[in-house]
Design a protein around this motif. Sequence first.
Motif, PDB file in Angstrom:
ATOM      1  N   SER A   1      38.957  45.683  33.879  1.00 15.15           N
ATOM      2  CA  SER A   1      38.655  46.476  35.072  1.00 15.15           C
ATOM      3  C   SER A   1      37.628  45.786  35.963  1.00 15.15           C
ATOM      4  O   SER A   1      37.720  45.842  37.194  1.00 15.15           O
ATOM      5  CB  SER A   1      38.169  47.875  34.682  1.00 15.15           C
ATOM      6  OG  SER A   1      36.947  47.822  33.974  1.00 15.15           O
ATOM      7  N   LEU A   2      36.654  45.092  35.369  1.00 13.81           N
ATOM      8  CA  LEU A   2      35.657  44.376  36.170  1.00 13.81           C
ATOM      9  C   LEU A   2      36.260  43.137  36.820  1.00 13.81           C
ATOM     10  O   LEU A   2      35.906  42.780  37.942  1.00 13.81           O
ATOM     11  CB  LEU A   2      34.457  43.990  35.306  1.00 13.81           C
ATOM     12  CG  LEU A   2      33.550  45.151  34.894  1.00 13.81           C
ATOM     13  CD1 LEU A   2      32.425  44.658  33.997  1.00 13.81           C
ATOM     14  CD2 LEU A   2      32.970  45.851  36.119  1.00 13.81           C
ATOM     15  N   LEU A   3      37.178  42.486  36.121  1.00 14.04           N
ATOM     16  CA  LEU A   3      37.886  41.353  36.714  1.00 14.04           C
ATOM     17  C   LEU A   3      38.696  41.817  37.915  1.00 14.04           C
ATOM     18  O   LEU A   3      38.714  41.173  38.971  1.00 14.04           O
ATOM     19  CB  LEU A   3      38.813  40.717  35.667  1.00 14.04           C
ATOM     20  CG  LEU A   3      39.533  39.429  36.070  1.00 14.04           C
ATOM     21  CD1 LEU A   3      38.543  38.314  36.331  1.00 14.04           C
ATOM     22  CD2 LEU A   3      40.521  39.011  34.981  1.00 14.04           C
ATOM     23  N   PHE A   4      39.328  42.981  37.774  1.00 12.54           N
ATOM     24  CA  PHE A   4      40.115  43.564  38.862  1.00 12.54           C
ATOM     25  C   PHE A   4      39.218  43.966  40.037  1.00 12.54           C
ATOM     26  O   PHE A   4      39.460  43.597  41.184  1.00 12.54           O
ATOM     27  CB  PHE A   4      40.874  44.787  38.333  1.00 12.54           C
ATOM     28  CG  PHE A   4      41.390  45.707  39.397  1.00 12.54           C
ATOM     29  CD1 PHE A   4      42.471  45.352  40.171  1.00 12.54           C
ATOM     30  CD2 PHE A   4      40.776  46.932  39.630  1.00 12.54           C
ATOM     31  CE1 PHE A   4      42.945  46.204  41.164  1.00 12.54           C
ATOM     32  CE2 PHE A   4      41.242  47.791  40.608  1.00 12.54           C
ATOM     33  CZ  PHE A   4      42.335  47.423  41.381  1.00 12.54           C
ATOM     34  N   ALA A   5      38.152  44.711  39.738  1.00 13.38           N
ATOM     35  CA  ALA A   5      37.282  45.233  40.800  1.00 13.38           C
ATOM     36  C   ALA A   5      36.556  44.112  41.527  1.00 13.38           C
ATOM     37  O   ALA A   5      36.486  44.091  42.760  1.00 13.38           O
ATOM     38  CB  ALA A   5      36.279  46.214  40.200  1.00 13.38           C
ATOM     39  N   GLY A   6      35.999  43.166  40.788  1.00 12.53           N
ATOM     40  CA  GLY A   6      35.237  42.089  41.411  1.00 12.53           C
ATOM     41  C   GLY A   6      36.094  41.126  42.191  1.00 12.53           C
ATOM     42  O   GLY A   6      35.669  40.589  43.221  1.00 12.53           O
ATOM     43  N   HIS A   7      37.309  40.911  41.734  1.00 10.83           N
ATOM     44  CA  HIS A   7      38.187  39.950  42.393  1.00 10.83           C
ATOM     45  C   HIS A   7      38.819  40.521  43.650  1.00 10.83           C
ATOM     46  O   HIS A   7      38.740  39.917  44.727  1.00 10.83           O
ATOM     47  CB  HIS A   7      39.287  39.502  41.419  1.00 10.83           C
ATOM     48  CG  HIS A   7      40.360  38.685  42.045  1.00 10.83           C
ATOM     49  ND1 HIS A   7      41.534  39.231  42.496  1.00 10.83           N
ATOM     50  CD2 HIS A   7      40.438  37.356  42.312  1.00 10.83           C
ATOM     51  CE1 HIS A   7      42.299  38.276  43.003  1.00 10.83           C
ATOM     52  NE2 HIS A   7      41.660  37.135  42.894  1.00 10.83           N
ATOM     53  N   GLU A   8      39.434  41.686  43.554  1.00  8.01           N
ATOM     54  CA  GLU A   8      40.231  42.207  44.657  1.00  8.01           C
ATOM     55  C   GLU A   8      39.403  42.550  45.895  1.00  8.01           C
ATOM     56  O   GLU A   8      39.685  42.088  46.985  1.00  8.01           O
ATOM     57  CB  GLU A   8      41.023  43.432  44.198  1.00  8.01           C
ATOM     58  CG  GLU A   8      42.297  43.101  43.484  1.00  8.01           C
ATOM     59  CD  GLU A   8      43.175  42.132  44.251  1.00  8.01           C
ATOM     60  OE1 GLU A   8      43.616  42.445  45.373  1.00  8.01           O
ATOM     61  OE2 GLU A   8      43.425  41.046  43.728  1.00  8.01           O
ATOM     62  N   THR A   9      38.386  43.382  45.725  1.00  4.49           N
ATOM     63  CA  THR A   9      37.626  43.834  46.892  1.00  4.49           C
ATOM     64  C   THR A   9      36.928  42.665  47.592  1.00  4.49           C
ATOM     65  O   THR A   9      36.919  42.581  48.820  1.00  4.49           O
ATOM     66  CB  THR A   9      36.579  44.883  46.488  1.00  4.49           C
ATOM     67  OG1 THR A   9      35.775  44.366  45.423  1.00  4.49           O
ATOM     68  CG2 THR A   9      37.251  46.158  46.011  1.00  4.49           C
ATOM     69  N   SER A  10      36.355  41.746  46.815  1.00  7.30           N
ATOM     70  CA  SER A  10      35.617  40.626  47.408  1.00  7.30           C
ATOM     71  C   SER A  10      36.543  39.679  48.160  1.00  7.30           C
ATOM     72  O   SER A  10      36.226  39.236  49.270  1.00  7.30           O
ATOM     73  CB  SER A  10      34.859  39.859  46.323  1.00  7.30           C
ATOM     74  OG  SER A  10      33.945  40.704  45.658  1.00  7.30           O
ATOM     75  N   SER A  11      37.697  39.354  47.569  1.00  7.23           N
ATOM     76  CA  SER A  11      38.617  38.420  48.217  1.00  7.23           C
ATOM     77  C   SER A  11      39.188  39.001  49.507  1.00  7.23           C
ATOM     78  O   SER A  11      39.334  38.285  50.507  1.00  7.23           O
ATOM     79  CB  SER A  11      39.750  38.031  47.262  1.00  7.23           C
ATOM     80  OG  SER A  11      40.523  39.149  46.897  1.00  7.23           O
ATOM     81  N   VAL A  12      39.484  40.294  49.505  1.00  6.08           N
ATOM     82  CA  VAL A  12      39.992  40.946  50.722  1.00  6.08           C
ATOM     83  C   VAL A  12      38.930  40.953  51.811  1.00  6.08           C
ATOM     84  O   VAL A  12      39.211  40.674  52.987  1.00  6.08           O
ATOM     85  CB  VAL A  12      40.468  42.379  50.412  1.00  6.08           C
ATOM     86  CG1 VAL A  12      40.789  43.128  51.706  1.00  6.08           C
ATOM     87  CG2 VAL A  12      41.686  42.354  49.510  1.00  6.08           C
ATOM     88  N   ALA A  13      37.685  41.237  51.448  1.00 11.38           N
ATOM     89  CA  ALA A  13      36.597  41.266  52.423  1.00 11.38           C
ATOM     90  C   ALA A  13      36.377  39.884  53.047  1.00 11.38           C
ATOM     91  O   ALA A  13      36.182  39.763  54.267  1.00 11.38           O
ATOM     92  CB  ALA A  13      35.313  41.758  51.766  1.00 11.38           C
ATOM     93  N   ILE A  14      36.403  38.835  52.235  1.00  9.65           N
ATOM     94  CA  ILE A  14      36.240  37.469  52.746  1.00  9.65           C
ATOM     95  C   ILE A  14      37.370  37.125  53.715  1.00  9.65           C
ATOM     96  O   ILE A  14      37.143  36.564  54.797  1.00  9.65           O
ATOM     97  CB  ILE A  14      36.198  36.464  51.582  1.00  9.65           C
ATOM     98  CG1 ILE A  14      34.929  36.657  50.754  1.00  9.65           C
ATOM     99  CG2 ILE A  14      36.266  35.024  52.101  1.00  9.65           C
ATOM    100  CD1 ILE A  14      34.932  35.895  49.442  1.00  9.65           C
ATOM    101  N   THR A  15      38.595  37.485  53.327  1.00 10.69           N
ATOM    102  CA  THR A  15      39.760  37.209  54.181  1.00 10.69           C
ATOM    103  C   THR A  15      39.643  37.926  55.515  1.00 10.69           C
ATOM    104  O   THR A  15      39.921  37.356  56.579  1.00 10.69           O
ATOM    105  CB  THR A  15      41.052  37.632  53.466  1.00 10.69           C
ATOM    106  OG1 THR A  15      41.128  36.998  52.186  1.00 10.69           O
ATOM    107  CG2 THR A  15      42.272  37.260  54.279  1.00 10.69           C
ATOM    108  N   LEU A  16      39.227  39.179  55.478  1.00 15.22           N
ATOM    109  CA  LEU A  16      39.080  39.956  56.713  1.00 15.22           C
ATOM    110  C   LEU A  16      37.988  39.387  57.619  1.00 15.22           C
ATOM    111  O   LEU A  16      38.145  39.357  58.846  1.00 15.22           O
ATOM    112  CB  LEU A  16      38.768  41.415  56.374  1.00 15.22           C
ATOM    113  CG  LEU A  16      39.937  42.228  55.818  1.00 15.22           C
ATOM    114  CD1 LEU A  16      39.452  43.556  55.258  1.00 15.22           C
ATOM    115  CD2 LEU A  16      40.992  42.468  56.894  1.00 15.22           C
ATOM    116  N   ALA A  17      36.902  38.920  57.034  1.00 10.89           N
ATOM    117  CA  ALA A  17      35.830  38.309  57.839  1.00 10.89           C
ATOM    118  C   ALA A  17      36.357  37.077  58.574  1.00 10.89           C
ATOM    119  O   ALA A  17      36.074  36.878  59.762  1.00 10.89           O
ATOM    120  CB  ALA A  17      34.650  37.942  56.945  1.00 10.89           C
ATOM    121  N   ILE A  18      37.137  36.256  57.868  1.00 13.57           N
ATOM    122  CA  ILE A  18      37.734  35.065  58.486  1.00 13.57           C
ATOM    123  C   ILE A  18      38.706  35.471  59.589  1.00 13.57           C
ATOM    124  O   ILE A  18      38.833  34.788  60.610  1.00 13.57           O
ATOM    125  CB  ILE A  18      38.445  34.208  57.420  1.00 13.57           C
ATOM    126  CG1 ILE A  18      37.419  33.669  56.414  1.00 13.57           C
ATOM    127  CG2 ILE A  18      39.217  33.057  58.046  1.00 13.57           C
ATOM    128  CD1 ILE A  18      38.019  32.975  55.207  1.00 13.57           C
TER     129      ILE A  18
END
Length: 408
Positions: free
Chosen positions: A280-297
């Motif tokens: 669950s931590l692998l899921f939570a830490g990976h998904e939200t952070s990667s989407v946020a970085i992509t959106l910032a770009i």
Amino acid sequence: MPDSEPIFLLLPSILSLILFFILIKRKQRRYNLPPGNMGWPFLGESIGYLRPYSATSVGEFMHQHISRYGNIYKSNLFGEKTIVSADAGLNKFILQNEGRLFECSYPRSIGGILGKWSMLVLVGDMHRDMRIISLNFLSNARLRTHLLREVEKHTLLVLNTWKEKCIFSAQDEAKKFTFNLMAKNIMSMDPGHPETEQLKKEYVTFMKGVVSAPLNLPGTAYRKALQSRSTILKFIEKKMEVRIRKMKEGKENLEEDDLLEWVLKHSNLSTEQILDLILSLLFAGHETSSVAITLAIYFLPGCPLAIQQLREEHLEIARAKNQSGETELNWDDYKKMEFTQCVINETLRLGNVVRFLHRKALKDVRYKGYDIPCGWKVLPVIAAVHLDPCLFDRPQLFNPWRWQKFNF
């Protein structure tokens, strides 16, 4: 006449039964529910609600419902009677009363794929205990001395693979960065290593199933995700067995300063609980952070002034580092990134990484004259609040400076 005798004998019982149901119905509380449409039997309005839409909007389906019924309305979603809230006040009230009036209540399909011990589906004391374990590992001291250094290291690893004038997928690069960072801090797995790449491949299949229709049929994304989940858990369990054997033999590896090691040493969780926590931590830490970085770009090129101010802020930090003879970023450098924090906040507001939450009423609740019956699902729609023109001036505009009035 003899044929009618059974009917006359049963008549008092029938009348008594009818009277009983009438009295029960009168005693039942009459709720003042918000307006809305419960949709089709069984399906409700779930299909329309889950129809894809832009992250920077609430979608045509919800826009129509809000226009017709207001910011608080009733529906039937995910097979349950639901109160949908696009109201900032109600959303805040729900989150402030977590564990008292409301509790986390995700669809069964989420629990089936993330595990019954996942923090997304746990409630009450067990959720609190799991959360404390995670927060104790990610303590303020560890963030300052360890995680910040790891973030910089993994960022440079990704950037150094880019070639001049090359074309790349921002989303793929962001996912690669966050997965490698999480795998390293959770299980001390090095980027590029064959076992890391194999785990990443299984995780990609797993993620496709998490966001798919929960149809456990051959060939479906959900079935493939369940199979990948089993493979991932077996992989983690093997890691656990090796760590436990080393601990018993006194052969501890100081380099394995990760979540798995920490949980094994500082908790009494069962094997199944540890496996679900890690996943669950692998899921939570990976998904939200990667989407946020992509959106910032995605957002930043539309705001050249923000890019310029970001560059100036980071060049100033770099100049100060050069003058002091330091090379690695530290916590003081991070705290100087005030405009960077504004960009992050605006990305999360406009991009809506988490669009809505799943909650359930633990008791009858009244809010603004409306009743939320005990047992009903409640969906606070975060995106609707983020894009409300009454709360944010020109909400569709990417404007990081709107956050400078807040002190973080």
